[in-house]
Design a protein around this motif. Structure first.
Motif, short mmCIF file in Angstrom:
data_model
loop_
_atom_site.label_atom_id
_atom_site.label_comp_id
_atom_site.label_asym_id
_atom_site.label_seq_id
_atom_site.Cartn_x
_atom_site.Cartn_y
_atom_site.Cartn_z
N ALA A 253 84.14 29.76 -2.94
CA ALA A 253 84.68 28.87 -1.91
C ALA A 253 84.91 29.61 -0.59
CB ALA A 253 85.97 28.24 -2.39
N GLY A 254 84.93 30.93 -0.63
CA GLY A 254 85.11 31.71 0.58
C GLY A 254 86.52 32.21 0.81
N VAL A 358 67.91 36.48 -16.97
CA VAL A 358 67.04 35.47 -16.38
C VAL A 358 67.83 34.23 -16.01
CG1 VAL A 358 65.13 33.89 -16.89
CG2 VAL A 358 64.94 36.31 -17.48
N LEU A 359 68.71 33.81 -16.91
CA LEU A 359 69.57 32.65 -16.63
C LEU A 359 70.44 32.90 -15.41
CD1 LEU A 359 70.70 29.88 -17.52
CD2 LEU A 359 72.29 31.11 -19.01
N ALA A 360 70.96 34.12 -15.29
CA ALA A 360 71.82 34.46 -14.15
C ALA A 360 71.04 34.45 -12.84
CB ALA A 360 72.47 35.82 -14.37
N VAL A 361 69.85 35.05 -12.84
CA VAL A 361 69.06 35.11 -11.61
C VAL A 361 68.65 33.72 -11.15
CG1 VAL A 361 66.87 35.91 -10.63
CG2 VAL A 361 68.24 37.46 -12.04
N ALA A 362 68.22 32.88 -12.09
CA ALA A 362 67.81 31.52 -11.72
C ALA A 362 69.00 30.72 -11.18
CB ALA A 362 67.21 30.81 -12.93
N THR A 363 70.17 30.91 -11.76
CA THR A 363 71.36 30.20 -11.28
C THR A 363 71.76 30.68 -9.89
OG1 THR A 363 72.13 29.97 -13.57
CG2 THR A 363 73.74 29.58 -11.83
N VAL A 364 71.64 31.97 -9.65
CA VAL A 364 71.94 32.49 -8.32
C VAL A 364 70.98 31.91 -7.29
CG1 VAL A 364 71.93 34.59 -6.91
CG2 VAL A 364 73.03 34.60 -9.15
N ARG A 365 69.71 31.78 -7.65
CA ARG A 365 68.74 31.19 -6.73
C ARG A 365 69.12 29.77 -6.36
NH1 ARG A 365 62.82 31.62 -8.93
NH2 ARG A 365 62.53 30.45 -6.99
N VAL A 366 69.52 28.99 -7.35
CA VAL A 366 69.94 27.62 -7.07
C VAL A 366 71.19 27.61 -6.20
CG1 VAL A 366 70.77 25.47 -8.12
CG2 VAL A 366 68.90 26.74 -9.19
N THR A 367 72.13 28.49 -6.51
CA THR A 367 73.37 28.54 -5.74
C THR A 367 73.12 28.89 -4.28
OG1 THR A 367 74.54 29.26 -7.74
CG2 THR A 367 75.67 29.58 -5.64
N MET A 368 72.24 29.84 -4.03
CA MET A 368 71.98 30.27 -2.66
C MET A 368 71.17 29.26 -1.87
SD MET A 368 73.66 33.00 -2.58
CE MET A 368 73.18 33.54 -0.93
N ARG A 369 70.35 28.46 -2.54
CA ARG A 369 69.54 27.48 -1.82
C ARG A 369 70.35 26.28 -1.34
NH1 ARG A 369 64.01 27.25 -2.68
NH2 ARG A 369 64.09 25.40 -1.32
N HIS A 370 71.42 25.97 -2.05
CA HIS A 370 72.24 24.81 -1.68
C HIS A 370 73.24 25.20 -0.59
CE1 HIS A 370 71.15 21.53 -4.38
NE2 HIS A 370 70.97 22.43 -5.32
N ASP A 372 75.74 22.75 0.14
CA ASP A 372 76.92 21.97 -0.21
C ASP A 372 77.93 22.88 -0.90
OD1 ASP A 372 78.84 20.22 -1.07
OD2 ASP A 372 77.45 18.78 -1.95
N PRO A 373 79.15 23.05 -0.35
CA PRO A 373 80.13 23.94 -0.99
C PRO A 373 80.47 23.52 -2.42
CG PRO A 373 80.82 23.36 1.23
CD PRO A 373 79.65 22.49 0.91
N PHE A 374 80.50 22.22 -2.68
CA PHE A 374 80.83 21.76 -4.03
C PHE A 374 79.81 22.30 -5.04
CE2 PHE A 374 80.12 18.68 -7.44
CZ PHE A 374 81.40 18.58 -7.98
N ILE A 375 78.54 22.18 -4.71
CA ILE A 375 77.49 22.62 -5.64
C ILE A 375 77.55 24.14 -5.83
CG2 ILE A 375 75.00 22.79 -5.97
CD1 ILE A 375 74.71 20.14 -4.52
N ARG A 376 77.78 24.86 -4.76
CA ARG A 376 77.81 26.32 -4.86
C ARG A 376 78.99 26.79 -5.70
NH1 ARG A 376 75.76 29.01 0.72
NH2 ARG A 376 75.66 30.75 -0.73
N VAL A 378 80.55 25.03 -8.12
CA VAL A 378 80.30 24.67 -9.52
C VAL A 378 79.31 25.64 -10.15
CG1 VAL A 378 79.33 22.92 -11.04
CG2 VAL A 378 80.86 22.23 -9.24
N CYS A 379 78.20 25.88 -9.49
CA CYS A 379 77.18 26.78 -10.05
C CYS A 379 77.73 28.19 -10.23
CB CYS A 379 75.96 26.80 -9.15
SG CYS A 379 75.00 25.26 -9.12
N GLY A 380 78.46 28.68 -9.23
CA GLY A 380 79.02 30.02 -9.35
C GLY A 380 80.04 30.13 -10.47
N SER A 381 80.87 29.12 -10.64
CA SER A 381 81.88 29.14 -11.70
C SER A 381 81.23 29.12 -13.07
CB SER A 381 82.84 27.96 -11.53
OG SER A 381 83.49 28.00 -10.28
N ILE A 382 80.23 28.26 -13.26
CA ILE A 382 79.55 28.20 -14.56
C ILE A 382 78.78 29.49 -14.83
CG2 ILE A 382 77.74 26.98 -15.84
CD1 ILE A 382 78.62 24.41 -14.49
#
Length: 443
Positions: A253-254, A358-370, A372-376, A378-382
């Motif tokens: 969240a920053g 691999v799961l971690a890297v793919a999740t980080v890619r999704v997190t960085m592309r978005h 929207d703070p909400f999505i980032r 949620v993805c970071g927490s999971i």
């Protein structure tokens, strides 16, 4: 004789069907309407706002998927593939590690061979339920998760309260609710509820989250209530994972690092205090430090290390583990990584670690592309929840951390853990399925 005014020409009137006039037909208007308002083709003739009509099916898909996002395949299928691979490995290892105990239980019961694969069949049913939940949640969008945030939080509080009232105690931890033949662990569902609730609250604060009072309230009191309810059941391992989720949400969240550092220090002091006041936890720390192994406190960790050592490079073969023969208590649970190392060797353990990476890297890619703070959040927490819990379990088995009773995600036996971990991956997939287009680079 009627003449046409100079500079204008009479245009033939357009014929429209009754369905078009009612606004329900599929025919497109190809010219000015009868009222002469000059709206352009393809515009809504009933609202007068110039908004293009969207079919009901498309409106429904936009409600589920959001709008303005382009499809992507790599991150979605990478997360899905790594998750399914880990789940299949988990089912295979639960069958191998639990077969000895199941056979021993069958020998003393009238059911006989019918109970030989009892734990494996139960885990398979929970895996199927988890996959269904994962695919179902992958079809939702951010607005649905925001709407569910507060209801999920209150349901989590109620469930954890019920655990303290009617819960079942196992190995000193009161963290289960038994309903008929099904035993569930509400704290696993609360982990997912925390990730979504934290994201919904923090994303609304925006830049204010950099101020300590906005980062503190209501995240720390609200999350602290859930942690205290779990701690009341003496499950310190789950409390540590929940604390990691809270810190991850604040980080993504920053929130200022000094605030996170202070919160981490307070949490560490609390965990140390809880370990000191409990004889069971203090004995585990003594066993980890090899200060007292006279009463068999070191047997489980030593057997785990023996299993890893005897596996060598390629292992002794699937189903051929010797340490699972009652040397490692409940080998299909917290110490299942040791059985993987014994039966598949170093190569097998590296495969499991690589799949989590691999799961971690793919999740980080999704997190960085978005954006929207909400999505980032949620993805970071999971991400921290699943990968962090895997790290804690592997470190526990390899002797880097004391034994604290944290299962290995996707692999250890446990219906609640497997089902809600797969559900959490479904949330990741919902954001990985459609992500924003990357900004064009300047020439």
């Amino acid at each position: 004789m009627v003449t046409t005014p100079t500079g204008s020409k009479r245009k033939p009137a357009l014929r429209r069907s009754p369905a078009d006039i009612a606004g329900t037909g599929k025919g497109a208007v190809t010219g000015p309407d009868t009222a002469g308002n000059g709206r352009s083709p393809g515009k809504d003739s009933t609202s007068g706002t110039g908004t293009k009509r969207v079919p009901r099916r498309e409106r429904f898909l936009v409600f589920l998927e959001g709008s303005g996002r382009s499809a992507t395949g790599s991150s979605y299928y990478t997360i899905l593939g790594a998750t399914l691979a880990l789940t299949v490995i988990g089912l295979m290892m639960v069958l191998s590690a639990s077969s000895v105990e199941s056979i021993a239980a069958a020998a003393g019961s009238d059911a006989g061979a019918a109970t030989t694969f009892d734990l494996f069949l139960k885990q398979s049913m929970f895996a199927a339920a988890g996959v269904v939940a994962m695919l179902g949640l992958s079809r939702l969008g951010p607005r649905q998760y925001r709407w569910f945030a507060w209801p999920l939080y209150f349901v989590g509080v109620i469930l954890l309260g019920l655990v303290l009232v009617i819960g079942k105690e196992v190995n000193g931890n009161k963290n289960w609710i038994e309903i008929g033949p099904v035993t569930g662990q509400p704290s696993e569902a609360v982990k997912l509820a925390m990730a979504i609730w934290f994201a919904a609250v923090l994303s609304r604060k925006g830049a204010l989250v950099t101020e300590w009072k906005h980062a503190l309230i209501p995240v720390v009191p609200g999350g602290g209530l859930l942690i205290i309810l779990v701690m009341a059941g003496s499950d310190l391992g789950t409390v540590i994972i929940m604390g990691m989720i809270m810190l991850a949400a604040l980080f993504f969240a920053g929130s200022p690092m000094r605030f996170l550092g202070a919160l981490f220090a307070v949490a560490s002091a609390g965990a140390l205090l809880m370990s000191v006041v409990s004889s069971n936890r203090s004995n585990r720390i003594s066993a980890w430090l090899k200060l007292d192994c006279s009463t068999g406190l070191c047997d489980q960790s030593n057997a785990g290390m023996y299993a890893l050592a005897s596996g060598g490079w390629l292992g002794v073969g699937i189903g051929q583990s010797r340490q699972k023969w009652n040397w490692i208590p409940e080998a299909h649970n917290d110490f299942i990584f040791a059985i993987i190392g014994e039966e598949f060797g170093l190569v097998g353990t590296l495969v499991v670690v690589s799949l989590f990476a691999v799961l971690a890297v793919a999740t980080v890619r999704v997190t960085m592309r978005h954006t929207d703070p909400f999505i980032r959040i949620v993805c970071g927490s999971i991400l921290v929840w699943i990968v962090g819990q895997a790290f804690v379990n592997i470190a526990m088995v390899t002797g880097l951390l004391p034994v604290i009773g944290v299962p290995l995600p996707f692999i250890s036996y446990g219906g609640s853990s497997l089902t809600f971990t797969l559900a959490a991956v479904g949330v990741l997939l919902s954001f990985a399925r459609k992500i924003p287009e990357s900004e064009p680079t300047a020439p």
